[in-house]
Design a protein around this motif. Sequence first.
Motif, PDB file in Angstrom:
ATOM      1  N   PHE A   3       8.920  -6.632  24.674  1.00 59.89           N
ATOM      2  CA  PHE A   3       9.450  -5.431  24.046  1.00 59.89           C
ATOM      3  C   PHE A   3       8.372  -4.800  23.181  1.00 59.89           C
ATOM      4  O   PHE A   3       7.819  -5.457  22.295  1.00 59.89           O
ATOM      5  CB  PHE A   3      10.678  -5.821  23.212  1.00 59.89           C
ATOM      6  CG  PHE A   3      11.355  -4.652  22.576  1.00 59.89           C
ATOM      7  CD1 PHE A   3      11.991  -3.694  23.346  1.00 59.89           C
ATOM      8  CD2 PHE A   3      11.358  -4.507  21.208  1.00 59.89           C
ATOM      9  CE1 PHE A   3      12.620  -2.622  22.749  1.00 59.89           C
ATOM     10  CE2 PHE A   3      11.970  -3.436  20.610  1.00 59.89           C
ATOM     11  CZ  PHE A   3      12.618  -2.490  21.386  1.00 59.89           C
ATOM     12  N   LYS A   4       8.068  -3.522  23.419  1.00 57.80           N
ATOM     13  CA  LYS A   4       7.026  -2.833  22.666  1.00 57.80           C
ATOM     14  C   LYS A   4       7.676  -1.793  21.745  1.00 57.80           C
ATOM     15  O   LYS A   4       8.439  -0.948  22.195  1.00 57.80           O
ATOM     16  CB  LYS A   4       6.062  -2.162  23.630  1.00 57.80           C
ATOM     17  CG  LYS A   4       4.852  -1.595  22.949  1.00 57.80           C
ATOM     18  CD  LYS A   4       3.854  -1.085  23.949  1.00 57.80           C
ATOM     19  CE  LYS A   4       2.639  -0.583  23.209  1.00 57.80           C
ATOM     20  NZ  LYS A   4       1.628  -0.082  24.111  1.00 57.80           N
ATOM     21  N   LEU A   5       7.366  -1.871  20.430  1.00 58.41           N
ATOM     22  CA  LEU A   5       7.907  -0.929  19.450  1.00 58.41           C
ATOM     23  C   LEU A   5       7.093   0.356  19.439  1.00 58.41           C
ATOM     24  O   LEU A   5       5.865   0.320  19.491  1.00 58.41           O
ATOM     25  CB  LEU A   5       7.892  -1.540  18.043  1.00 58.41           C
ATOM     26  CG  LEU A   5       8.761  -2.757  17.817  1.00 58.41           C
ATOM     27  CD1 LEU A   5       8.526  -3.307  16.416  1.00 58.41           C
ATOM     28  CD2 LEU A   5      10.213  -2.377  17.982  1.00 58.41           C
ATOM     29  N   LYS A   6       7.804   1.453  19.348  1.00 58.28           N
ATOM     30  CA  LYS A   6       7.134   2.741  19.255  1.00 58.28           C
ATOM     31  C   LYS A   6       7.137   3.158  17.784  1.00 58.28           C
ATOM     32  O   LYS A   6       8.185   3.238  17.153  1.00 58.28           O
ATOM     33  CB  LYS A   6       7.836   3.773  20.122  1.00 58.28           C
ATOM     34  CG  LYS A   6       7.741   3.436  21.591  1.00 58.28           C
ATOM     35  CD  LYS A   6       8.284   4.541  22.439  1.00 58.28           C
ATOM     36  CE  LYS A   6       8.115   4.160  23.909  1.00 58.28           C
ATOM     37  NZ  LYS A   6       8.568   5.210  24.779  1.00 58.28           N
ATOM     38  N   ILE A   7       5.986   3.399  17.256  1.00 54.11           N
ATOM     39  CA  ILE A   7       5.793   3.683  15.836  1.00 54.11           C
ATOM     40  C   ILE A   7       6.400   5.018  15.420  1.00 54.11           C
ATOM     41  O   ILE A   7       7.052   5.117  14.384  1.00 54.11           O
ATOM     42  CB  ILE A   7       4.286   3.652  15.480  1.00 54.11           C
ATOM     43  CG1 ILE A   7       3.688   2.288  15.762  1.00 54.11           C
ATOM     44  CG2 ILE A   7       4.054   4.050  14.030  1.00 54.11           C
ATOM     45  CD1 ILE A   7       4.264   1.188  14.918  1.00 54.11           C
ATOM     46  N   MET A   8       6.223   6.052  16.182  1.00 55.10           N
ATOM     47  CA  MET A   8       6.675   7.388  15.793  1.00 55.10           C
ATOM     48  C   MET A   8       8.193   7.463  15.593  1.00 55.10           C
ATOM     49  O   MET A   8       8.635   7.965  14.562  1.00 55.10           O
ATOM     50  CB  MET A   8       6.198   8.420  16.818  1.00 55.10           C
ATOM     51  CG  MET A   8       6.376   9.830  16.319  1.00 55.10           C
ATOM     52  SD  MET A   8       5.575  10.074  14.720  1.00 55.10           S
ATOM     53  CE  MET A   8       4.154  10.944  15.229  1.00 55.10           C
ATOM     54  N   LEU A  18       9.035   5.647  12.279  1.00 58.72           N
ATOM     55  CA  LEU A  18       8.636   6.404  11.092  1.00 58.72           C
ATOM     56  C   LEU A  18       9.553   7.604  10.863  1.00 58.72           C
ATOM     57  O   LEU A  18       9.936   7.895   9.727  1.00 58.72           O
ATOM     58  CB  LEU A  18       7.187   6.863  11.209  1.00 58.72           C
ATOM     59  CG  LEU A  18       6.122   5.772  11.094  1.00 58.72           C
ATOM     60  CD1 LEU A  18       4.730   6.363  11.333  1.00 58.72           C
ATOM     61  CD2 LEU A  18       6.192   5.102   9.749  1.00 58.72           C
ATOM     62  N   LEU A  19       9.921   8.302  11.923  1.00 60.34           N
ATOM     63  CA  LEU A  19      10.821   9.448  11.790  1.00 60.34           C
ATOM     64  C   LEU A  19      12.201   9.007  11.306  1.00 60.34           C
ATOM     65  O   LEU A  19      12.817   9.670  10.467  1.00 60.34           O
ATOM     66  CB  LEU A  19      10.937  10.202  13.118  1.00 60.34           C
ATOM     67  CG  LEU A  19       9.710  11.024  13.532  1.00 60.34           C
ATOM     68  CD1 LEU A  19       9.907  11.624  14.925  1.00 60.34           C
ATOM     69  CD2 LEU A  19       9.428  12.113  12.518  1.00 60.34           C
ATOM     70  N   THR A  20      12.698   7.892  11.812  1.00 58.53           N
ATOM     71  CA  THR A  20      13.997   7.378  11.381  1.00 58.53           C
ATOM     72  C   THR A  20      13.951   6.955   9.917  1.00 58.53           C
ATOM     73  O   THR A  20      14.873   7.249   9.147  1.00 58.53           O
ATOM     74  CB  THR A  20      14.418   6.182  12.266  1.00 58.53           C
ATOM     75  OG1 THR A  20      14.446   6.602  13.632  1.00 58.53           O
ATOM     76  CG2 THR A  20      15.773   5.644  11.857  1.00 58.53           C
ATOM     77  N   ALA A  21      12.880   6.302   9.506  1.00 52.97           N
ATOM     78  CA  ALA A  21      12.733   5.877   8.104  1.00 52.97           C
ATOM     79  C   ALA A  21      12.639   7.096   7.186  1.00 52.97           C
ATOM     80  O   ALA A  21      13.263   7.126   6.109  1.00 52.97           O
ATOM     81  CB  ALA A  21      11.515   4.984   7.946  1.00 52.97           C
ATOM     82  N   ALA A  22      11.874   8.100   7.592  1.00 54.49           N
ATOM     83  CA  ALA A  22      11.729   9.303   6.773  1.00 54.49           C
ATOM     84  C   ALA A  22      13.056  10.050   6.665  1.00 54.49           C
ATOM     85  O   ALA A  22      13.440  10.505   5.581  1.00 54.49           O
ATOM     86  CB  ALA A  22      10.649  10.214   7.349  1.00 54.49           C
TER      87      ALA A  22
END
Length: 180
Positions: free
Chosen positions: A2-7, A10-14
């Motif tokens: 499973f590969k996490l997508k950073i973008m 980050l958008l969800t956290a923001a």
Amino acid sequence: MFKLKIMPILLTAAASALVLFGGWLIYHQVAFAAPLAKAVDQIEGIASSETPIIDTDRITFPLTLTAGADLKHVYETIAEQSKSVAQSRDIQLDIANTSSNAKLDQLWSSSLFKVAEAMEHKNYSTIPETLKALADEHSGVKAVTDMDDTNVYITLKDGTATKYIVLPRVAAQLEVSSYA
């Protein structure tokens, strides 16, 4: 694997932080600051006021008083009306002395040393004497002093000009500076 997508993370956290912080600001304004401002505007002796500044240790009320306002009454009424919000916070009035004049400012400056000394030594009875002597020296000047368990209230009047001063009875704690 499973590969996490950073973008997206980050958008969800923001977005979550924005919603939480924005919600807190709206709640703070609607539940605390706006009702306090509305209540303060209704007090006799207040010409105008701005939204109170609520900090962790104090609530500051920026306001302008009418000529002849009873400073002690204004403070006590604000303290009573903000009791539920203030809790353990100090109440501070930030009074715009728009009707003050240079003469009153000079007279207050000239009596400041004696008043500060009386405050420091908790010899409050000398404050009215000091200000009365000052008023007697200058025709047309009146000094009104009052006190409660929290503050000393001083009103200096010269014709239509008025200067309001609130002095807290608790002496400020001196801090030792690392630059001393």
